[in-house]
Design a protein around this motif. Structure first.
Motif, PDB file in Angstrom:
ATOM      1  N   LEU A   1       0.839  -1.183   0.000  1.00  0.00           N
ATOM      2  CA  LEU A   1       0.000   0.000   0.000  1.00  0.00           C
ATOM      3  C   LEU A   1       0.877   1.236   0.000  1.00  0.00           C
ATOM      4  CD1 LEU A   1      -2.933   1.051   0.229  1.00  0.00           C
ATOM      5  CD2 LEU A   1      -2.642   1.039   2.720  1.00  0.00           C
ATOM      6  N   GLU A   2       0.599   2.158  -0.904  1.00  0.00           N
ATOM      7  CA  GLU A   2       1.340   3.411  -0.963  1.00  0.00           C
ATOM      8  C   GLU A   2       0.349   4.570  -0.957  1.00  0.00           C
ATOM      9  OE1 GLU A   2       4.649   5.795  -3.670  1.00  0.00           O
ATOM     10  OE2 GLU A   2       4.423   3.600  -3.864  1.00  0.00           O
ATOM     11  N   LEU A   3       0.519   5.475   0.003  1.00  0.00           N
ATOM     12  CA  LEU A   3      -0.379   6.612   0.170  1.00  0.00           C
ATOM     13  C   LEU A   3       0.397   7.908   0.027  1.00  0.00           C
ATOM     14  CD1 LEU A   3      -2.326   5.382   3.334  1.00  0.00           C
ATOM     15  CD2 LEU A   3      -3.030   5.175   0.952  1.00  0.00           C
ATOM     16  N   ALA A   4      -0.215   8.872  -0.637  1.00  0.00           N
ATOM     17  CA  ALA A   4       0.385  10.203  -0.780  1.00  0.00           C
ATOM     18  C   ALA A   4      -0.543  11.200  -0.095  1.00  0.00           C
ATOM     19  CB  ALA A   4       0.566  10.555  -2.251  1.00  0.00           C
ATOM     20  N   PHE A   5      -0.072  11.810   0.992  1.00  0.00           N
ATOM     21  CA  PHE A   5      -0.899  12.736   1.750  1.00  0.00           C
ATOM     22  C   PHE A   5      -0.643  14.174   1.299  1.00  0.00           C
ATOM     23  CE2 PHE A   5      -0.461   9.029   4.555  1.00  0.00           C
ATOM     24  CZ  PHE A   5      -1.797   8.763   4.798  1.00  0.00           C
ATOM     25  N   GLN A   6      -1.583  15.050   1.672  1.00  0.00           N
ATOM     26  CA  GLN A   6      -1.554  16.433   1.218  1.00  0.00           C
ATOM     27  C   GLN A   6      -1.660  17.373   2.414  1.00  0.00           C
ATOM     28  OE1 GLN A   6      -1.097  17.089  -1.993  1.00  0.00           O
ATOM     29  NE2 GLN A   6      -1.163  14.911  -2.539  1.00  0.00           N
ATOM     30  N   PRO A   7      -1.375  18.653   2.207  1.00  0.00           N
ATOM     31  CA  PRO A   7      -1.629  19.628   3.262  1.00  0.00           C
ATOM     32  C   PRO A   7      -3.129  19.730   3.530  1.00  0.00           C
ATOM     33  CG  PRO A   7      -0.202  20.539   1.559  1.00  0.00           C
ATOM     34  CD  PRO A   7      -0.768  19.265   1.016  1.00  0.00           C
ATOM     35  N   GLY A   8      -3.485  20.304   4.658  1.00  0.00           N
ATOM     36  CA  GLY A   8      -4.882  20.490   4.993  1.00  0.00           C
ATOM     37  C   GLY A   8      -5.445  19.318   5.759  1.00  0.00           C
ATOM     38  N   LEU A   9      -6.780  19.157   5.710  1.00  0.00           N
ATOM     39  CA  LEU A   9      -7.477  18.116   6.462  1.00  0.00           C
ATOM     40  C   LEU A   9      -7.606  16.864   5.621  1.00  0.00           C
ATOM     41  CD1 LEU A   9      -8.944  17.338   9.061  1.00  0.00           C
ATOM     42  CD2 LEU A   9     -11.054  18.270   8.071  1.00  0.00           C
ATOM     43  N   ASN A  10      -6.892  15.805   6.028  1.00  0.00           N
ATOM     44  CA  ASN A  10      -6.918  14.515   5.367  1.00  0.00           C
ATOM     45  C   ASN A  10      -7.812  13.579   6.171  1.00  0.00           C
ATOM     46  OD1 ASN A  10      -4.346  14.438   3.261  1.00  0.00           O
ATOM     47  ND2 ASN A  10      -4.023  15.826   4.984  1.00  0.00           N
ATOM     48  N   VAL A  11      -8.839  13.023   5.524  1.00  0.00           N
ATOM     49  CA  VAL A  11      -9.841  12.216   6.213  1.00  0.00           C
ATOM     50  C   VAL A  11      -9.736  10.765   5.781  1.00  0.00           C
ATOM     51  CG1 VAL A  11     -12.304  11.848   6.559  1.00  0.00           C
ATOM     52  CG2 VAL A  11     -11.400  14.174   6.441  1.00  0.00           C
ATOM     53  N   LEU A  12      -9.737   9.848   6.767  1.00  0.00           N
ATOM     54  CA  LEU A  12      -9.754   8.415   6.492  1.00  0.00           C
ATOM     55  C   LEU A  12     -11.022   7.847   7.110  1.00  0.00           C
ATOM     56  CD1 LEU A  12      -6.515   9.170   6.866  1.00  0.00           C
ATOM     57  CD2 LEU A  12      -6.284   6.711   6.553  1.00  0.00           C
ATOM     58  N   THR A  13     -11.821   7.184   6.290  1.00  0.00           N
ATOM     59  CA  THR A  13     -13.065   6.589   6.766  1.00  0.00           C
ATOM     60  C   THR A  13     -13.117   5.136   6.345  1.00  0.00           C
ATOM     61  OG1 THR A  13     -14.272   7.231   4.769  1.00  0.00           O
ATOM     62  CG2 THR A  13     -14.269   8.804   6.603  1.00  0.00           C
TER      63      THR A  13
END
Length: 549
Positions: A16-28
């Motif tokens: 699994l490879e995830l690229a996160f960003q600035p601001g509010l990152n939501v995981l549901t």
């Protein structure tokens, strides 16, 4: 800021490879889909203590890589410099866990210990959940949190310095008092021993000289008789006299011998010279062997006295003089002890005054910071639908130490007039989440370089309260990075970036996957969170309304 996370063969994640960003990152995602596994993996690469068994079933090892962007003024640079790790602007952490439990870590391709990872993680990520493990619910850590909030680094340093000076002064006084007490207990012995040693006044090497002298005097009486006989045999009544007679007799007839006696006469003359030298040597030896019997007695008495003192004090005879100097030094220190004690007590008194001043200043600064924190909390609680709740930072006096004398505790009262108490004992689940969110916001408001992670911070709340929590998280994410694991559609609707965590099951395996969601997929996910398994058009309309608002 956390830019990416690569997970391989960890728990139920194969790749699994995830690229996160600035601001509010939501995981549901649904309960059990694997959202907590992502946090476990992130905690693993950051060096946090967590699950023991992390490697996916059937794999030989698991691996997690995380990479961060760190600005030039970020605290992580100092840690990289401390451990000699190349600083490239981008920070890459990688950690491997084998099936036998061995863990290996790298930072920017430099192998490091788990402790280095943990040091770095303190500057990179702040994790918060309802079961907070970073000190918010633990009163023993509240003072440190208040100090960080008040930025008391210089004041703490001054207090710790004065505490060390006080501790050192007290140790010096206690050590001297112990030495004096010990010396007092043996004062009579010291004075008697020094007097005894001074009276004898032994010198290094004297024991060997006395022993040799004693042996010689003991042997002299036995050998002197024979030496005296030899002296008599060599003298006028012996060999020397007979040689003289022979010389006179031969000289009387030498003229008539026509020179034949010249050589014998010369030889006799040489023999007489040698006999004279031998006799003088023997007489010198006799003189040396002559002694007063009282002198032998005195030598023996002194020799036995030296050896007796050496046995008494368990030292070599040649070390008695040095031992006497040591005892005299101890007596001198004892005699000077009154002056030393007076000086050391004054040192302690001055150190106590300096510490009290520093600790008192620290208390005043903490109380001022506590008032600011309480007001900041009041400002934060109002938007979270808790405007009637009261947060108070209580400061009481405890045991003195390097960080002062203050005991700090965060207390809350959920309604006016209600008794205040510890956070985790007074507030309900939903209230606790909001208190902790507000407190986290206040305590980390200046930590713009931190990635803040909230694990189900909205647990126990819903409706307008959940919306208030979501809006505060969205506001908090402005200018920084916030990751939220949530079951609340109100919170999810306010995210800048959204991922859905799903569990995929087959006959052979179960694995977890994380999918980034576009706008339409976000609508469906939030609708699912609103309505359950069956997503209706009404749920989608409600989801769009939440996202617009």
């Amino acid at each position: 800021m956390l830019r990416g996370l690569d997970i391989r063969d960890m728990l139920i994640i194969d790749r699994l490879e995830l690229a996160f960003q600035p601001g509010l990152n939501v995981l549901t995602g649904e309960t059990g889909a694997g959202k907590s596994i992502l946090l476990d993996a992130l905690g693993f690469v950051l060096g946090w203590r967590g699950r023991a068994e992390l490697v996916r079933q059937g794999a030989s090892q698991g691996e997690v890589t995380a990479w961060f962007d760190i600005p030039r003024d970020h605290d992580a640079h100092a840690i990289l410099d401390e451990f000699g790790i190349e600083d490239e602007g981008e920070l890459i952490l990688r950690r491997v866990n084998t099936t036998d439990g061995r863990k290996t870590a790298w930072v920017n391709d430099r192998r490091v210990s788990g402790e280095v990872l943990r040091r770095l993680s303190e500057t990179l990520v702040e994790l918060h959940g309802q079961h907070d493990d970073r000190g918010l619910l633990n009163p023993s850590g509240h003072r440190d949190l208040l100090d960080d909030y008040a930025k008391l680094g210089a004041d703490l340093s001054a207090t710790r310095k004065s505490w060390k000076a006080l501790t050192d002064a007290r140790k010096a006084l206690a050590s001297t008092e112990a030495q004096i007490a010990e010396a007092r207990a043996e004062e009579d012995f010291l004075r008697h021993a020094v007097s005894e040693l001074d009276a004898l006044s032994p010198e290094p090497g004297e024991e060997a000289v006395l022993d040799t002298k004693r042996r010689l005097m003991q042997a002299s009486e036995k050998i002197r008789t024979d030496i005296a006989k030899a002296a008599e045999a060599l003298g006028l009544n012996g060999a020397e006299g007979m040689a003289g007679d022979a010389s006179r007799w031969l000289q009387g007839v030498a003229d008539d011998a026509d020179g034949q006696l010249d050589e014998p006469l010369a030889a006799i003359e040489q023999a007489m010279i040698a006999l004279d030298e031998a006799q003088r040597g023997v007489e010198t030896c006799l003189d040396a062997l002559s002694f007063n019997p009282h002198e032998l007695e005195e030598a023996e008495e002194r020799l036995f006295a030296i050896r007796g003192l050496a046995r008494k004090h368990s030292v070599a005879p040649d070390d008695l003089a040095e031992f006497a100097d040591t005892l005299r030094d101890r007596l001198s220190a004892l005699d000077q002890s009154t002056d030393d004690l007076t000086r050391l007590k004054k040192d302690v008194e001055r150190a106590e005054q300096a510490y009290d001043k520093a600790a008192s200043h620290l208390t005043q600064v903490r109380k001022a910071a506590a008032l600011r924190l309480d007001q900041a909390m009041a400002d934060e609680l109002a938007p979270l639908k808790m405007e009637r709740a009261v947060f108070a930072t209580e400061i009481s006096t405890g045991t003195a130490g390097p960080d002062g004398v203050d005991v700090v505790a965060f207390t809350v009262a959920t309604n006016p007039g209600a008794p205040a108490g510890p956070l985790n004992k007074i507030a309900s689940g939903g209230e606790l989440s909001r208190f902790l969110l507000a407190l986290k916001v206040c305590l980390t408001q200046s930590d713009t370089g931190l990635t803040m992670i909230f694990d189900e911070i909205d647990r126990g709340v819903g409706g307008a309260t959940a919306d208030a929590v979501g809006r505060r998280l969205a506001s908090l994410a402005e200018g920084r990075q916030v990751l939220v694991v949530t079951h609340s559609p109100q919170v999810a609707a306010l995210g800048n970036h959204h991922w859905r965590v799903t569990k995929i099951q087959s006959d052979e395996e179960t694995r977890s996957d994380v999918v980034p969601l576009d706008q339409n997929a976000r609508v469906d996910e939030i609708a699912r969170m609103l309505s359950g398994d069956k997503v209706t058009d009404a749920a989608r309309d409600a989801a769009r309304a939440l996202m617009v608002n």
